[in-house]
Write a protein that holds these residues in place. Structure first.
Motif, PDB file in Angstrom:
ATOM      1  N   PHE A  35      -4.513  11.062   1.347  1.00  0.00           N
ATOM      2  CA  PHE A  35      -5.656  11.227   0.429  1.00  0.00           C
ATOM      3  C   PHE A  35      -6.527  12.406   0.878  1.00  0.00           C
ATOM      4  CE2 PHE A  35      -9.968  10.206  -1.083  1.00  0.00           C
ATOM      5  CZ  PHE A  35      -9.713  10.116  -2.442  1.00  0.00           C
ATOM      6  N   VAL A  84       1.810  10.016  -9.251  1.00  0.00           N
ATOM      7  CA  VAL A  84       1.275   8.642  -9.147  1.00  0.00           C
ATOM      8  C   VAL A  84       1.218   8.032 -10.535  1.00  0.00           C
ATOM      9  CG1 VAL A  84      -0.778   7.259  -8.604  1.00  0.00           C
ATOM     10  CG2 VAL A  84      -0.041   9.048  -7.028  1.00  0.00           C
ATOM     11  N   LEU A  85       0.728   8.823 -11.473  1.00  0.00           N
ATOM     12  CA  LEU A  85       0.563   8.349 -12.849  1.00  0.00           C
ATOM     13  C   LEU A  85       1.905   7.912 -13.448  1.00  0.00           C
ATOM     14  CD1 LEU A  85      -2.065   8.291 -14.480  1.00  0.00           C
ATOM     15  CD2 LEU A  85      -1.358  10.402 -15.579  1.00  0.00           C
ATOM     16  N   LYS A 110      -0.860  -3.900   8.098  1.00  0.00           N
ATOM     17  CA  LYS A 110      -1.436  -3.496   6.805  1.00  0.00           C
ATOM     18  C   LYS A 110      -2.390  -2.325   7.011  1.00  0.00           C
ATOM     19  CE  LYS A 110      -1.302  -7.779   4.124  1.00  0.00           C
ATOM     20  NZ  LYS A 110      -2.121  -8.855   3.571  1.00  0.00           N
ATOM     21  N   ILE A 111      -3.149  -2.384   8.109  1.00  0.00           N
ATOM     22  CA  ILE A 111      -4.085  -1.283   8.407  1.00  0.00           C
ATOM     23  C   ILE A 111      -3.305  -0.009   8.735  1.00  0.00           C
ATOM     24  CG2 ILE A 111      -5.854  -0.497  10.041  1.00  0.00           C
ATOM     25  CD1 ILE A 111      -6.819  -3.436  10.164  1.00  0.00           C
ATOM     26  N   PHE A 114       6.717  -7.631   1.208  1.00  0.00           N
ATOM     27  CA  PHE A 114       5.805  -8.778   1.343  1.00  0.00           C
ATOM     28  C   PHE A 114       6.367 -10.067   0.727  1.00  0.00           C
ATOM     29  CE2 PHE A 114       2.742  -5.095   1.037  1.00  0.00           C
ATOM     30  CZ  PHE A 114       2.592  -4.981   2.413  1.00  0.00           C
ATOM     31  N   LEU A 156      -0.343   3.186  -3.612  1.00  0.00           N
ATOM     32  CA  LEU A 156      -0.959   4.211  -2.758  1.00  0.00           C
ATOM     33  C   LEU A 156      -0.486   4.103  -1.304  1.00  0.00           C
ATOM     34  CD1 LEU A 156      -4.563   4.339  -4.253  1.00  0.00           C
ATOM     35  CD2 LEU A 156      -2.637   5.859  -4.693  1.00  0.00           C
ATOM     36  N   GLN A 157       0.113   2.970  -0.944  1.00  0.00           N
ATOM     37  CA  GLN A 157       0.723   2.862   0.395  1.00  0.00           C
ATOM     38  C   GLN A 157       2.197   3.268   0.351  1.00  0.00           C
ATOM     39  OE1 GLN A 157      -0.144  -0.971   2.561  1.00  0.00           O
ATOM     40  NE2 GLN A 157      -0.803  -1.600   0.531  1.00  0.00           N
ATOM     41  N   TRP A 175      -2.427   1.854   5.716  1.00  0.00           N
ATOM     42  CA  TRP A 175      -3.572   2.536   5.093  1.00  0.00           C
ATOM     43  C   TRP A 175      -3.992   3.772   5.874  1.00  0.00           C
ATOM     44  CZ3 TRP A 175      -4.309   2.284   0.330  1.00  0.00           C
ATOM     45  CH2 TRP A 175      -4.082   1.106  -0.377  1.00  0.00           C
ATOM     46  N   ALA A 183      -2.083  -0.537 -14.424  1.00  0.00           N
ATOM     47  CA  ALA A 183      -3.360   0.104 -14.745  1.00  0.00           C
ATOM     48  C   ALA A 183      -3.654   1.200 -13.725  1.00  0.00           C
ATOM     49  CB  ALA A 183      -4.469  -0.936 -14.730  1.00  0.00           C
ATOM     50  N   PRO A 184      -4.380   2.246 -14.055  1.00  0.00           N
ATOM     51  CA  PRO A 184      -4.977   2.511 -15.369  1.00  0.00           C
ATOM     52  C   PRO A 184      -3.997   3.264 -16.270  1.00  0.00           C
ATOM     53  CG  PRO A 184      -5.678   4.206 -13.832  1.00  0.00           C
ATOM     54  CD  PRO A 184      -4.774   3.280 -13.064  1.00  0.00           C
ATOM     55  N   ILE A 227       1.048  -1.789  -8.636  1.00  0.00           N
ATOM     56  CA  ILE A 227      -0.403  -1.670  -8.805  1.00  0.00           C
ATOM     57  C   ILE A 227      -0.949  -0.789  -7.680  1.00  0.00           C
ATOM     58  CG2 ILE A 227      -0.713  -3.823 -10.077  1.00  0.00           C
ATOM     59  CD1 ILE A 227      -1.373  -5.172  -7.408  1.00  0.00           C
ATOM     60  N   MET A 228      -2.131  -0.237  -7.905  1.00  0.00           N
ATOM     61  CA  MET A 228      -2.673   0.768  -6.991  1.00  0.00           C
ATOM     62  C   MET A 228      -2.655   0.369  -5.507  1.00  0.00           C
ATOM     63  SD  MET A 228      -3.305   3.636  -8.165  1.00  0.00           S
ATOM     64  CE  MET A 228      -2.683   4.061  -9.769  1.00  0.00           C
ATOM     65  N   PRO A 229      -3.058  -0.857  -5.164  1.00  0.00           N
ATOM     66  CA  PRO A 229      -3.087  -1.185  -3.731  1.00  0.00           C
ATOM     67  C   PRO A 229      -1.711  -1.053  -3.066  1.00  0.00           C
ATOM     68  CG  PRO A 229      -4.272  -2.843  -4.966  1.00  0.00           C
ATOM     69  CD  PRO A 229      -3.598  -1.967  -5.968  1.00  0.00           C
ATOM     70  N   TYR A 230      -0.641  -1.248  -3.812  1.00  0.00           N
ATOM     71  CA  TYR A 230       0.687  -1.092  -3.232  1.00  0.00           C
ATOM     72  C   TYR A 230       1.178   0.346  -3.369  1.00  0.00           C
ATOM     73  CZ  TYR A 230       0.961  -6.203  -3.214  1.00  0.00           C
ATOM     74  OH  TYR A 230       0.728  -7.530  -2.989  1.00  0.00           O
TER      75      TYR A 230
END
Lengths: 959, 108
Positions: A320, A343-344, A309-310, A294, A285-286, A313, A351-352, A280-283
């Motif tokens: 980005f 990424v897609l 975690k910071i 985790f 994108l990192q 990012w 999602a998405p 999922i995106m939160p993972y």
């Protein structure tokens, strides 16, 4: 003058980078090793140990070193790599040295390759930022977890060479110089090991295709550019195909069948959906895989700390920023777009826009190679992310940029100190005991050239856990540890054969161990000459052995082996005890037999079959062809085992309600189970079954049936025996359907709906065709005969039924060819399976002939001389495969023997009708594709090099 | 005419985004929200509303995603992150003509 200075500067930057990445790689790798161990176990086993043996094995698509032989078409790509390792071994490098060397090279190539690629892309005054891209690529979260921690060498090779492949491909399609194409193909060849994982082909060509399209359209430079790049793309693809055809042909001609036997479409889709919950995106994108970082905290709990975690990012924010700034630069915009597309694709069904992946997996089986898209395609995020990271960093103030680099390297702290592999409890460090080396040397001294070493305890799994100095948990590698003979120690992934091998788990433990004749017969069937008992096995390891662990106690097996008079206890090395089968009891890999019985194993397991085939005759099973009439006449007996067993107990309404409630609750759990596995089809069917059961239970009149009927039609339309809901839970489904029928009959529903459910349930073998009582066994009888029922006596007064008709137990079942249902009363259920037996001849022929001599020329070719005094079977103790071909030659005439059957429920058997003396050869034909492919690949390479010379010479003359 | 087509493309893209997300049209009301927002983004781009604010909005969603993620609201972070990525992807895709022509986006 200025130009000269700039060129000098660039060159010096490259040299500086070379030394920087050499130094970093050497430093990092030096922190990984502090003793005489190697990193091993898990999925890779003993990768750098005994490279000579690996080299021998990997040259063939058929591995006979893993007895009883298995087809591994894709591992042939490892042959060049093991050749390099073998040379390193010959010059005196140990397994640890080779591993250090390969890790160093791979890490260095990652950094330096990414540097060169970025250097090639960046503007003149920004080239120094290519160093940053190299550092990012070495130390980003994806490389940390998916490349190193995941500990799959194919991923490491792919990550190391992909920047070089992209670099030379980009130069080739832009400039069209054949030298770049040659360099691209050469790098492909040197790193061909990575294609051992077919997904690497998809990753490489997906990246190259995106890059080629981007070069064409960003910006659009007219049709001539389109034609030019398309031509170069096509030419590159054709030459890549030709120079790789030696492994492509066997892999793609054998692989698909093999894969579909191991993974169903639903398995692939389930894995995709389950993995997509982690992408999922939160993972994503990192660039992290949350499962390792985790959920399992395999690299330490520190990564769950907010500070860390910071940190992750901060790195993503720079990427980005690079993506956005990159879009505004002609030089970088295409990489921003490629990153977005990556990424897609790497997110899979998260999602998405989740559905296209699911659709693809439902309808195109071959997409299954990408069932873990983040692992397979995610490397593109690291590569194009590295470029964008360097772009983003250009926009930062220098001190901040330095701080970001510190964060990047700090986040990858497990890379320093060797904590990158394994976990605290399972550090994947391996130190092979000296006793194994001594035992291997002893075997070599025996100078045996045939026979199998059986390794006990036999768990029927392909993973082992040993209590070695640093422990060992991972794939079974006895074929590498014992290099002079073949090793029988693990399952091979083919259901029928694995089930037969499973007998080796049970026969050395009580109560089966009492049957010494049966033990000998099985050892002979598998061509066993030696037994090595591993007393170092940790049989209590539940994660590896599960409940079967109790059968693996070495002390119990040792006492059984010590009491077998056909075995001699030869030697003991440390915790390894070696036994030898006495010469008079050993049976060769090739032999003749006329003492045989025809077995149709159906769905029965090996121990059921063994319990009913209580004589010494060899077992012959037809696979695709019928058994020859003469062979049928000469068989000692014909045994037919049931294809399926169905419970069909009549019970009182109150008992039915209670049982239905119990199963309904199970269905609720089954739905959750399929949800957790991401198996969408089985989950949906379970949901619909729950709904339909609720509906049917509330029906009070036949008028309410319509909605229910639609739901049932939908269920049967989607239900398939290939789905896991059927494989795992068919008895629950069967019972629920019986409840449905009970209610429908009770409320007097239309006969149509009752018939619909009954017909579909029978077709799917959920319910018996004849509504018998007790336990129903479904048989397929291949030919007419007077069959005897082999089963326990159900007791006086009890009747059994054949296709619904009652018969007296002792009677024979006269059956025509066709399907039969035999049912037992509830009060006298048999303990195991039953079988139908057709009695054959008892008398032995005086002479059947013999294999006079034979030679194993290679794992895929045997030849020799054989004499048949009578029609008989030639047995070949290697796993059955239709592409093992027996050719007989007599009087200058050769012919292929077509009557190819399965022997002893795993091997090959050919029925030879005509007596006489023959020269014979047995060949596994797919190896020829490899040989032809090598010739074609060499020809293509020579053609390319000559063409290049020609154009170079032409250019020189013109000049 | 512009508004007429604006009305026409709305349901068409809503169906497309629903299919891209779920492969079917029958979904829960809460599941329609994301496809609906993506359709709105398409609609805004079609009506030539400035795209920079959409990009800023998508970036703001990413910031929100990070915040929710750090506070362990993973479901919410995922929903917001996927919405942000979808919006970013659609908006950048709308610059394709410029990327074709110039090889870059001169002005967002």
């Amino acid at each position: 003058m200025k130009k000269y200075n700039m060129a000098k500067l660039f060159r010096s930057l490259k040299i500086q980078a070379l030394f920087i990445f050499l130094f970093i790689s050497a430093f990092v790798i030096s922190t990984w090793f502090s003793g005489s161990f190697i990193y091993g176990g898990a999925e890779v086993g003993l990768f750098t140990y005994n490279p000579q043996r690996w080299f021998q094995i990997s040259g063939y698509v058929w591995w006979d070193a893993v007895s009883p032989g298995q087809i591994i078409p894709h591992f042939i790509t490892a042959q060049p790599l093991y050749f390099y390792f073998y040379i390193l071994h010959l010059i005196g490098l140990s397994a640890q040295n080779i591993q250090q060397f390969i890790f160093f090279i791979l890490l260095f190539l990652m950094g330096f390759g990414m540097f060169l690629l970025t250097f090639n892309i960046f503007d003149e005054n920004k080239k120094k930022y290519a160093l940053v891209a190299g550092l990012f690529y070495m130390f980003n979260a994806y490389t940390l977890i998916q490349v190193w921690h995941r500990f799959l060498y194919v991923n490491m090779f792919l990550a190391a060479v992909l920047p070089f492949l992209i670099l030379f491909w980009r130069k080739w399609i832009k400039e069209g110089k054949l030298g770049y194409l040659t360099a691209f193909l050469l790098i492909n060849f040197l790193s061909v090991y990575m294609y051992g994982n077919l997904a690497a082909v998809a990753t490489v060509w997906f990246a190259l295709s995106l890059l080629s399209v981007a070069e064409i359209i960003f910006p659009w430079q007219g049709r001539s550019n389109l034609k030019k790049i398309s031509f170069r793309f096509l030419m590159g693809l054709i030459f890549w195909f030709l120079t790789n055809i030696w492994w492509i042909t066997p892999t793609f001609s054998i692989g698909p069948g093999l894969l579909s036997a191991q993974h169903s479409s639903e398995d692939n889709l389930g894995t995709l959906v389950m993995i997509s919950r982690q992408t999922i995106m939160p993972y994503l994108l990192q660039l992290v895989n949350p499962y390792y970082l985790f959920y399992q905290s395999e690299l330490g709990l520190i990564y769950s700390n907010t500070f860390f975690k910071i940190m992750a990012w901060i790195i993503s924010v720079v990427v980005f920023a690079g993506l956005i700034f990159g879009l505004r630069s002609k030089n970088y915009a295409k990489y921003s777009v490629i990153f977005l597309i990556s990424v897609l694709f790497a997110k899979g069904a998260a999602a998405p826009f989740a559905y296209p992946y699911i659709f693809g997996f439902e309808y195109f089986y071959f997409l299954g190679v990408l069932r873990n898209p983040f692992e397979k395609l995610g490397i593109m995020l690291a590569i194009f992310g590295a470029i964008l990271f360097a772009v983003g960093l250009q926009k930062l103030y220098k001190p901040v940029a330095v701080l970001v680099l510190v964060v990047l390297i700090g986040f990858a702290w497990p890379m320093f100190g060797g904590k990158i592999f394994g976990t605290k409890n399972l550090p994947v460090k391996v130190s092979i005991p000296e006793s194994y080396k001594e035992a291997d040397r002893w075997f070599k001294q025996q100078n045996e050239n045939q026979g199998v070493i059986l390794h006990l305890p036999f768990s029927g799994k392909d993973v082992v856990t040993y209590d070695w100095n640093k422990g060992y948990h991972g794939v079974d590698q006895n074929e590498i540890l014992f290099s002079s003979l073949t090793s029988l120690s693990r399952s091979i992934g083919i259901k029928r054969v694995d089930d037969t091998l499973g007998g080796l788990t049970y026969i050395f433990t009580p109560p089966f161990a009492k049957d010494k004749k049966q033990i000998l017969k099985i050892l002979q069937n598998f061509n066993v000459k030696y037994i090595v008992l591993h007393k170092d096995i940790i049989w209590q390891d539940k994660d590896t052995y599960g409940d079967i662990g109790g059968l693996l106690k070495p002390e119990v097996i040792e006492s059984v082996l010590d009491n077998l008079d056909f075995l001699k206890r030869e030697r003991q090395f440390g915790q390894l005890v070696i036994y030898r089968l006495t010469d008079e009891n050993y049976k060769q890999i090739l032999r003749l037999t006329d003492d045989f019985q025809i077995i149709y194993p159906g769905g029965s397991n090996i121990m059921q079959i063994i319990s009913l085939t209580n004589n010494n005759a060899d077992l012959i099973t037809p696979v695709s062809k019928k058994v020859d009439e003469l062979a049928l006449e000469r068989a000692k007996q014909i045994l037919i085992f049931p294809d399926k067993k169905i419970d069909y107990f009549e019970s009182s309404p109150s008992a039915m309600v209670a049982k239905t409630n119990e199963i309904f609750n199970q269905l609720l759990q089954i739905r959750e189970y399929f949800y957790s596995l991401g198996e969408l089809q089985s989950e949906q069917i379970t949901k619909d079954l729950i709904l339909s059961t609720e509906k049917v239970s509330k029906l009070s009149s036949s008028e309410q049936v319509l909605e229910y009927e639609e739901l049932m039609k939908k269920i049967f339309k989607e239900y398939s025996p290939n789905l896991n809901i059927h494989r795992l839970f068919n008895s629950q489904i069967a019972y629920i359907l019986r409840w449905h029928l009970f209610v429908l009959n009770k409320i007097g529903a239309k006969p149509d709906i009752i018939k619909l459910i009954e017909d579909d349930a029978v077709k799917l073998e959920l319910l018996p065709q004849y509504k018998n009582y007790g336990q129903v066994f479904k048989f397929t009888v291949p030919s007419k005969g007077d069959y005897e029922l082999l089963a326990p006596d159900p007791g006086s007064g009890a009747e059994i039924r054949v296709n619904g008709e009652s018969i007296v137990f002792k009677n024979h079942v006269v059956a025509n060819k066709g399907d039969y249902e035999i049912s037992y009363p509830v009060s006298n259920l048999p303990e195991g399976d039953i079988a139908l037996k057709l009695k054959g001849i008892d008398d032995q022929l005086l002479s059947k002939g013999s294999v006079i001599n034979f030679q194993r020329i290679s794992p895929v070719l045997y030849s020799g001389t054989v004499v048949f005094d009578q029609p008989a079977f030639l047995l070949f103790a290697q796993t059955y495969h239709p592409d093992w071909i027996l050719t007989l030659t007599k009087g200058g005439k050769s012919y292929r023997v077509d009557d190819h059957l399965m022997s002893n429920l795993y091997g090959n058997a050919w029925w030879v009708k005509e007596a006489g003396q023959y020269n014979f050869s047995i060949e596994f034909t797919h190896q020829r594709n490899v040989e032809k492919g090598i010739i074609l690949a060499i020809s293509a390479s020579v053609f390319l090099i000559l063409t290049q010379f020609y154009f170079q010479r032409k250019g020189t003359i013109k000049k | 005419m512009k508004y007429f087509w604006g009305v026409v493309i709305f349901p068409v893209f809503l169906v497309i985004f629903m299919l891209l997300e779920y492969g079917r049209m029958t979904v829960l009301a809460s599941e329609v929200v994301q496809p609906l927002i993506f359709t709105l983004v398409i609609e805004l781009i079609y009506l030539r509303v400035k795209r920079l604010p959409i990009l800023w909005f998508a970036s703001a969603l990413f910031v929100l995603m990070v915040i929710f993620y750090l506070f362990n609201f993973l479901l919410l972070a995922n929903w917001i992150g996927s919405l942000g990525f979808g919006m970013l992807f659609i908006t950048i895709s709308s610059y394709m003509p410029e990327l074709f022509k110039h090889g870059l986006i001169e002005k967002f």
